[in-house]
Design a protein around this motif. Structure first.
Motif, PDB file in Angstrom:
ATOM      1  N   GLY A   1       0.809  -1.221   0.000  1.00  0.00           N
ATOM      2  CA  GLY A   1       0.000   0.000   0.000  1.00  0.00           C
ATOM      3  C   GLY A   1       0.840   1.268   0.000  1.00  0.00           C
ATOM      4  O   GLY A   1       2.062   1.234  -0.151  1.00  0.00           O
ATOM      5  N   VAL A   2       0.137   2.389   0.175  1.00  0.00           N
ATOM      6  CA  VAL A   2       0.789   3.698   0.115  1.00  0.00           C
ATOM      7  C   VAL A   2       1.474   3.985   1.452  1.00  0.00           C
ATOM      8  O   VAL A   2       0.878   3.805   2.517  1.00  0.00           O
ATOM      9  N   SER A   3       2.727   4.437   1.413  1.00  0.00           N
ATOM     10  CA  SER A   3       3.476   4.722   2.638  1.00  0.00           C
ATOM     11  C   SER A   3       2.889   5.934   3.361  1.00  0.00           C
ATOM     12  O   SER A   3       2.339   6.831   2.729  1.00  0.00           O
ATOM     13  N   PRO A   4       3.018   5.967   4.711  1.00  0.00           N
ATOM     14  CA  PRO A   4       2.433   7.054   5.492  1.00  0.00           C
ATOM     15  C   PRO A   4       3.384   8.226   5.697  1.00  0.00           C
ATOM     16  O   PRO A   4       4.549   8.032   6.041  1.00  0.00           O
ATOM     17  N   THR A   5       2.889   9.426   5.511  1.00  0.00           N
ATOM     18  CA  THR A   5       3.710  10.617   5.780  1.00  0.00           C
ATOM     19  C   THR A   5       3.101  11.481   6.885  1.00  0.00           C
ATOM     20  O   THR A   5       3.602  12.573   7.150  1.00  0.00           O
TER      21      THR A   5
ATOM     22  N   ALA B   1       0.656   1.532  -3.909  1.00  0.00           N
ATOM     23  CA  ALA B   1      -0.525   1.729  -4.747  1.00  0.00           C
ATOM     24  C   ALA B   1      -1.786   1.995  -3.947  1.00  0.00           C
ATOM     25  O   ALA B   1      -2.051   1.334  -2.947  1.00  0.00           O
ATOM     26  N   PRO B   2      -2.611   2.962  -4.405  1.00  0.00           N
ATOM     27  CA  PRO B   2      -3.944   3.118  -3.817  1.00  0.00           C
ATOM     28  C   PRO B   2      -4.850   1.989  -4.313  1.00  0.00           C
ATOM     29  O   PRO B   2      -4.434   1.169  -5.131  1.00  0.00           O
ATOM     30  N   GLU B   3      -6.098   1.938  -3.824  1.00  0.00           N
ATOM     31  CA  GLU B   3      -7.059   0.930  -4.301  1.00  0.00           C
ATOM     32  C   GLU B   3      -7.344   1.136  -5.791  1.00  0.00           C
ATOM     33  O   GLU B   3      -7.379   0.193  -6.568  1.00  0.00           O
TER      34      GLU B   3
END
Ligand code: TXA
Ligand code: MG
Length: 331
Positions: free
Chosen positions: A145-149, A232-234
């Protein structure tokens, strides 16, 4: 939901206690938020893989607070390895070197090398110092998934799988560290090769190495960042040449799809059904904003996202790499 705490000295001490007890803490770094565990505790390291849903063959980065600690984790450092550490630590560079025999195989995924980094963030450094040993930390998101910032991104991705989250505000760099492999004993293979572009550029590495450093695409998948679909997003992501962006968005919107366009030009007259999401063209600002923009695609209920690739220079190389992987074939 996990507790989100401001990074006061008391809360950093509490987070270190959590790590010592085998727990998981999300910590801010200058690149992205990391899911931290005590790198000397096999059970804690196992929890990291479980929380992320990550296969155990994908190794973790060991985060240190000081260059002097390297020798506890690694052996046979080349001159270039040491030069990189001195030049770029603390900072967004992960260095792959030969592992020390005591370094846990759970951390290295069974490889004879280990990934090390000293992050440039006061909260991360405070936590590592308070624990007093290496902190294993992948990005604090579910595998692929998308990494958190931001701290909120971590809570959205991992929920209860993390014991507590230290909130250090939004990350400065916004994409993961550059990974450079300096573990090769065979000089034919070159002194250094970049496995993942990030916060330190090829030009900066080349200057310190005294010779050109290139990207190396590995044949064997051992880094999740090297899988086809990642970050990647959904919603599916499609890369489009700049000139075709408007017409492609209009075509998809005309089919009844809610289309996200990641663009600097959010004020332009986009066709009906198109959601313009801000992504600056300046590479450093694009890197800072990239993961929040990809999350926004799903948050705004878009069916598909379109964007163009930045020029592959400086941080633009890292942004292009992440966008290609977000657009990569899904399993
Ligand atoms: O900026 C960053 O590097 C962030 C922050 C939290 O420090 N961390 C991060 O970790 O991005 P992670 O686990 O999401 O990505 C680390 C990458 C993975 O692709 C992993 O497979 C690779 O580093 N890696 C770790 N050890 C390796 C090794 N010995 N050889 C090759 N690749 C390795
Ligand atoms: Mg990651």
């Amino acid at each position: 939901m996990a507790t989100i705490l401001p990074p006061t000295p008391q809360n950093i001490a509490r987070a270190a206690e959590t790590l010592r007890a085998g727990g998981l803490v999300a910590m801010p770094t200058e690149t992205v938020y990391g899911l931290a565990a005590d790198a000397t505790q096999p059970a804690a390291v196992a929890r990291v893989f479980a929380a992320k849903g990550r296969p155990s063959t994908h190794p973790l980065i060991v985060h240190l607070s000081d260059l002097d600690q390297v020798h506890t984790w690694a052996i046979n450092l080349s001159n270039v390895a040491q030069a990189f550490m001195r030049a770029f630590w603390p900072g967004p560079l992960t260095v792959i070197v030969r592992r020390h025999p005591n370094t846990l195989t759970a951390v290295t995924g069974g490889l004879d090398t280990v990934a090390l980094r000293v992050p440039k963030h006061p909260v991360a450094l405070g936590l590592i110092r308070a624990l007093g040993t290496g902190v294993a930390a992948p990005s604090a998101n579910r595998f692929g998934g998308v990494s958190p910032t931001t701290a909120a991104h971590v809570a959205q991705s991992l929920g209860d799988a993390v014991d507590l989250i230290l909130d250090g505000g939004p990350c400065d760099v916004g994409v993961e560290s550059t990974i450079v492999d300096v573990s090769q004993v065979d000089p034919e293979a070159g002194v250094a090769a970049v496995l993942r572009p990030g916060g330190v550029s090829l030009a900066e590495l080349s200057r310190v190495a005294g010779q050109p450093v290139f990207e190396r695409r590995s044949e064997t998948v051992r880094a999740p960042g090297q899988l086809e679909s990642h970050y990647a997003p959904e919603a599916p992501v499609r890369l489009v040449p700049p000139r075709e962006l408007v017409s492609e968005a209009a075509t998809l919107a005309a089919q009844g799809l809610r289309v996200a366009v990641l663009t600097e030009d959010t004020q332009a007259d986009w066709p009906p059904g198109v959601v313009a999401i801000a992504l600056p063209s300046d590479p450093a600002r694009a890197a800072q904003r990239l993961y929040a923009a990809l999350r926004e695609v799903d948050e705004r209920g878009c069916h598909v996202a379109l964007t163009t690739l930045p020029l592959p220079e400086g941080l633009g190389l890292a942004v292009a790499d992440r966008l290609r992987k977000a657009a990569g074939p899904r399993p």
